[in-house]
Design a protein around this motif. Structure first.
Motif, PDB file in Angstrom:
ATOM      1  N   TYR A   1      -0.321  -1.005  14.310  1.00 57.70           N
ATOM      2  CA  TYR A   1      -1.351  -1.426  13.360  1.00 57.70           C
ATOM      3  C   TYR A   1      -0.813  -1.300  11.935  1.00 57.70           C
ATOM      4  O   TYR A   1      -0.020  -0.409  11.643  1.00 57.70           O
ATOM      5  N   SER A   2      -1.291  -2.180  11.045  1.00 58.10           N
ATOM      6  CA  SER A   2      -0.822  -2.126   9.663  1.00 58.10           C
ATOM      7  C   SER A   2      -1.883  -2.638   8.703  1.00 58.10           C
ATOM      8  O   SER A   2      -2.735  -3.456   9.078  1.00 58.10           O
ATOM      9  N   SER A   3      -1.811  -2.142   7.471  1.00 58.24           N
ATOM     10  CA  SER A   3      -2.626  -2.613   6.350  1.00 58.24           C
ATOM     11  C   SER A   3      -4.127  -2.599   6.620  1.00 58.24           C
ATOM     12  O   SER A   3      -4.884  -3.291   5.956  1.00 58.24           O
ATOM     13  N   ASN A   4      -4.553  -1.804   7.596  1.00 53.41           N
ATOM     14  CA  ASN A   4      -5.975  -1.697   7.944  1.00 53.41           C
ATOM     15  C   ASN A   4      -6.602  -3.054   8.259  1.00 53.41           C
ATOM     16  O   ASN A   4      -7.812  -3.247   8.086  1.00 53.41           O
ATOM     17  N   ARG A   5      -5.756  -3.979   8.788  1.00 53.05           N
ATOM     18  CA  ARG A   5      -6.283  -5.312   9.106  1.00 53.05           C
ATOM     19  C   ARG A   5      -5.498  -6.017  10.214  1.00 53.05           C
ATOM     20  O   ARG A   5      -5.922  -7.065  10.670  1.00 53.05           O
TER      21      ARG A   5
ATOM     22  N   VAL B   1      -3.425   6.627   6.248  1.00 50.70           N
ATOM     23  CA  VAL B   1      -4.505   6.721   7.232  1.00 50.70           C
ATOM     24  C   VAL B   1      -4.711   8.193   7.598  1.00 50.70           C
ATOM     25  O   VAL B   1      -3.761   8.899   7.951  1.00 50.70           O
TER      26      VAL B   1
ATOM     27  N   TYR C   1     -11.337  -2.293  12.414  1.00 50.39           N
ATOM     28  CA  TYR C   1     -10.319  -1.582  13.190  1.00 50.39           C
ATOM     29  C   TYR C   1     -10.756  -1.362  14.636  1.00 50.39           C
ATOM     30  O   TYR C   1      -9.955  -1.479  15.567  1.00 50.39           O
TER      31      TYR C   1
ATOM     32  N   ASN D   1       0.723   3.654   6.916  1.00 52.62           N
ATOM     33  CA  ASN D   1      -0.076   3.164   8.036  1.00 52.62           C
ATOM     34  C   ASN D   1       0.676   3.318   9.347  1.00 52.62           C
ATOM     35  O   ASN D   1       1.842   3.714   9.369  1.00 52.62           O
TER      36      ASN D   1
ATOM     37  N   GLU E   1       0.801  -1.225   0.000  1.00 49.19           N
ATOM     38  CA  GLU E   1       0.000   0.000   0.000  1.00 49.19           C
ATOM     39  C   GLU E   1       0.840   1.284   0.000  1.00 49.19           C
ATOM     40  O   GLU E   1       0.314   2.375   0.228  1.00 49.19           O
TER      41      GLU E   1
ATOM     42  N   THR F   1     -10.501  -7.197   9.905  1.00 47.01           N
ATOM     43  CA  THR F   1     -10.609  -5.955   9.129  1.00 47.01           C
ATOM     44  C   THR F   1     -11.453  -4.883   9.819  1.00 47.01           C
ATOM     45  O   THR F   1     -11.605  -3.790   9.284  1.00 47.01           O
TER      46      THR F   1
ATOM     47  N   ASN G   1      -2.839   7.883   0.201  1.00 41.38           N
ATOM     48  CA  ASN G   1      -3.768   6.953   0.854  1.00 41.38           C
ATOM     49  C   ASN G   1      -3.408   6.644   2.306  1.00 41.38           C
ATOM     50  O   ASN G   1      -3.970   5.727   2.909  1.00 41.38           O
TER      51      ASN G   1
END
Length: 272
Positions: free
Chosen positions: A181-185, A240, A160, A220, A11, A158, A238
């Motif tokens: 936290y990473s990759s929104n997951r 966060v 958050y 992220n 990402e 997924t 993109n």
């Protein structure tokens, strides 16, 4: 001129279709030809980065480096030579694993060379396809890993807000480790003091480079420490949203639109 560019992969550099754009590759190769170190900085293991290094012309190169496991390891690309490693105790990994069984998560346990996953959901299988090899496990413990070096553990969901709740629930065992936290997951658990920022600082010191002469690029929360540590901290478009205010620069482009090339062209190539 900046001497090190530490760049997140997923990402940030690597697009949705799992490729690196021609524009990004061209800019990176021009920068490295000038002696700038382009250093992938990833939460994944160093042995998962080989294909990316091949694309960038950095595979098996001496004096070129990767920061992996969120700063838990630094390797030289030639032979994946391990220069720095800091993992978590087996007892902590076992506790995180057992506590994770109580939640709706996929649990990952990382050793130096392998990734093991419990509750390996199809959604996660699809997401990791082409990123890394994973061994699925089914036991309610990780006794089979006793005696091995464990780098980190993480949980995947997924939602958050659900991961935030888990972080609160685990305060009794995570107060002395790094949580990110990473990759929104993912919520990730590393050795205390281990982060991409500490990895970048360690590498800069190793190479005799002033931290002011470094760039960090990410998207992220597990990238935030290196973005804040670097001389120039960059968030791609993109990134966060709540993290953007912490960055020195936000690119106009997203990771699908040559964001890395945008930064290299502006701050490396156009500054000559």
């Amino acid at each position: 001129m900046y001497k090190i560019i530490a760049c997140d992969l997923d990402e940030t550099l690597i697009r949705t279709d799992r490729t690196i754009s021609k524009e990004d590759k061209k800019a990176i190769q021009k920068a490295t030809s000038l002696g700038v170190k382009f250093v992938p900085a990833t939460g994944r293991g160093f042995n998962t980065v080989d294909e990316t290094l091949k694309e960038l012309g950095l595979y098996e190169k001496e004096n070129e480096y990767v920061i992996s496991y969120n700063g838990g390891a630094i390797t030289e690309n030639k032979g994946n030579k391990l220069l720095h490693f800091k993992g978590i105790p087996f007892e902590l990994a076992q506790e995180l694993y057992k506590r994770g069984l109580n939640y709706d998560v996929c649990i990952h346990v990382y050793t130096k060379t392998n990734v093991y996953a419990y509750n390996y959901l199809q959604e996660e299988i699809d997401y990791l396809a082409g990123r890394m090899e994973v061994t699925e496990i089914f036991d309610d413990n990780i006794d089979f890993l006793k005696g091995q070096d464990i780098v980190k553990c993480l949980y995947m969901n997924t939602d958050y807000s659900y991961l935030n709740k888990i972080e609160e629930d685990l305060k009794d065992i995570t107060k002395n480790i790094d949580v990110s936290y990473s990759s929104n997951r993912y919520i990730e658990f590393n050795h205390q003091g281990v982060s991409k920022g500490s990895g970048l600082k360690s590498l800069a010191k190793l190479l005799g480079v002033d931290i002011a002469d470094t760039i960090a690029i990410g998207d992220n929360f597990n990238d935030l420490s290196m973005i804040k540590a670097a001389g120039l901290g960059v968030g791609v478009q993109n990134t966060v949203e709540s993290m953007k205010k912490e960055c020195d620069v936000i690119t106009k482009a997203t990771y699908n639109e040559n964001a890395v090339a945008e930064i290299i062209n502006k701050y490396i190539l156009n500054s000559l």
